[in-house]
Design an enzyme around this catalytic site. Structure first.
Site, PDB file in Angstrom:
ATOM      1  CD  GLU A   1       6.814   2.439   1.680  1.00 17.49           C
ATOM      2  OE1 GLU A   1       6.744   2.809   2.860  1.00 17.49           O
ATOM      3  OE2 GLU A   1       6.678   3.205   0.725  1.00 17.49           O
TER       4      GLU A   1
ATOM      5  CD  GLU B   1       7.905  10.063   6.499  1.00 15.39           C
ATOM      6  OE1 GLU B   1       8.520   9.575   7.472  1.00 15.39           O
ATOM      7  OE2 GLU B   1       8.020   9.626   5.344  1.00 15.39           O
TER       8      GLU B   1
ATOM      9  CG  ASP C   1      -0.291   0.085   2.539  1.00 18.38           C
ATOM     10  OD1 ASP C   1       0.949   0.237   2.588  1.00 18.38           O
ATOM     11  OD2 ASP C   1      -1.016   0.029   3.559  1.00 18.38           O
TER      12      ASP C   1
HETATM   13  C1  BGC Z   1       6.103   6.301   3.042  1.00 18.87           C
HETATM   14  C2  BGC Z   1       5.694   6.406   1.597  1.00 18.87           C
HETATM   15  C3  BGC Z   1       6.431   7.530   0.904  1.00 18.87           C
HETATM   16  C4  BGC Z   1       7.914   7.462   1.154  1.00 18.87           C
HETATM   17  C5  BGC Z   1       8.651   8.656   0.618  1.00 18.87           C
HETATM   18  C6  BGC Z   1       7.603   6.230   3.147  1.00 18.87           C
HETATM   19  O1  BGC Z   1       7.973   6.171   4.481  1.00 18.87           O
HETATM   20  O2  BGC Z   1       5.548   5.134   3.622  1.00 18.87           O
HETATM   21  O3  BGC Z   1       4.326   6.646   1.486  1.00 18.87           O
HETATM   22  O4  BGC Z   1       6.158   7.446  -0.457  1.00 18.87           O
HETATM   23  O5  BGC Z   1       8.159   7.372   2.534  1.00 18.87           O
HETATM   24  O6  BGC Z   1       8.140   9.854   1.114  1.00 18.87           O
END
Ligand code: BGC
Length: 367
Positions: A168, A324, A165
């Site tokens: 990951e 994030e 998903d």
């Molecule tokens: C997230 C992803 C994202 C990636 C890069 C990962 O930790 O689960 O959704 O695309 O980071 O930002």
């Protein structure tokens, strides 16, 4: 906690210039310039939403350059895509590790670092974002059409496969948001005539079959669910209401999906990815607050959307970066240090977070 217009204005200005300045000459948007596990890679998912945010605030050239990179990357790997499609057509689908990856190096190559790579959503999201961008700015789509055709054929051949998903996770499942992104992409490609004729008809048929599956099999208690058989939601499901409108915002399904995300995953304006998340202790993601805000706005709940924007803006660091996630409310604090030891502190800045603030502010008429 209402955001002052100066704080918002400064963050929006900084976000645009940060994204512009970090965009690679190839057009790729790096996910995060400094974070150990993401450095040097660009994701179709992150990038498509980053381009959509930039497009929405009038950064036309930047968004177009990203779409050029996607198109070039897809065409560079055309042989691999043709092999995937031929195997699926022959009834002998290739294994997951031969499918397209979710991320590429900034030059569009397949990376050599291990990743949870087989994810279909970004390809659908790219089709949606490139058509939305062309439509918004009256651009001709010709330069993206060959790559879009290949991506449409890839999704037609493989949309029903389980895959990782957005996070990951759970490669064995068919995920509500992944399927929604695929539907959004195929429907956009047809509606905006990126594909037509026989292929257009096939794309419409695949989108329709996927939609029937989503709206019948991936629904519980009146809302879309995280995966087949689950009754839980995932923070990513908001995207299917706003900005993608895969779920008609006036429908009960959209309203109840938004309500379930609010109920299960939103604490004080900060949205978790899913219950049971342990990544950096399972904090709250500003980009998911923005997606929820976009969904709330789409269903007419402007006051709530404003609170989501305020919360996302409140996560900005002293140097103007958006992370994030933040650790104000952790689902499982025991895991926080383990991830810091493994990958370093939380990815900051994360370009996708900056882009989602731009996108929500634009939709609210504040950018
Ligand atoms: C997230 C992803 C994202 C990636 C890069 C990962 O930790 O689960 O959704 O695309 O980071 O930002």
């Amino acid at each position: 906690m209402a955001t002052t217009s100066t704080a918002l204005g400064e963050l929006l200005e900084h976000s645009r210039s940060l994204i512009r300045s970090l965009q690679h000459p190839s057009g790729a948007y790096p996910a995060s310039p400094t974070f150990s596990a993401y450095r040097g890679y660009s994701w179709f998912r992150d990038g498509a939403f980053i381009a959509d945010g930039m497009s929405a605030v009038g950064e036309v050239a930047s968004a177009s350059a990203f779409h050029d990179w996607c198109a070039a990357t897809v065409l560079r790997h055309a042989g691999r895509i043709e092999r995937i499609i031929a195997a699926a057509d022959a009834g002998t689908p290739l294994p997951d590790n031969e499918m397209l990856p979710t991320r590429f190096t900034l030059d569009g190559e397949i990376g050599t670092d291990d990743w949870w790579d087989f994810q279909l959503d970004g390809y659908g999201t790219w089709l949606w974002a490139v058509t939305a961008h062309a439509d918004r700015h009256g651009l001709t789509q010709e330069r993206w059409a060959d790559a879009a055709t290949l991506v449409v054929r890839y999704l037609i051949s493989s949309w029903s496969r389980p895959c990782f998903d957005w996070w990951e996770e759970h490669v064995e499942q068919v995920h509500g948001s992944t399927l929604g992104c695929v539907i959004g992409g195929l429907e956009a490609a047809v509606a905006h005539q990126l594909v037509d004729g026989e292929l257009g008809a096939q794309a419409a048929a695949a989108a329709s079959a996927a939609r029937v599956f989503l709206e019948n099999r991936l629904v519980a208690d009146g809302h879309v669910v995280k995966w087949l058989g689950s009754s839980a939601v995932d923070g990513s499901l908001s995207a299917l209401v706003g900005p993608m409108a895969v779920l008609d915002p006036s429908s009960g399904l959209a309203r109840q999906t938004v309500a379930a995300v609010e109920r299960e995953l939103c604490v004080d304006g900060g949205v978790h990815r899913f219950l049971g998340d342990t990544f950096f202790g399972g904090g709250q993601w500003p980009l998911l607050s923005c997606f929820l805000g976009l969904a709330q706005l789409a269903i007419g709940e402007r006051g709530k959307a404003q609170r989501m924007l305020d919360w996302a803006v409140s996560t900005v660091t002293a140097d103007g970066s958006l992370p994030e996630q933040v650790s104000r409310h952790l689902l499982d604090p025991e895991f926080e240090q383990e991830w810091i030891d493994r990958w370093g502190t939380v990815a900051t800045p994360l370009l996708w977070s900056h882009a989602m603030v731009l996108r929500l502010a634009a939709e609210m008429g504040e950018a």
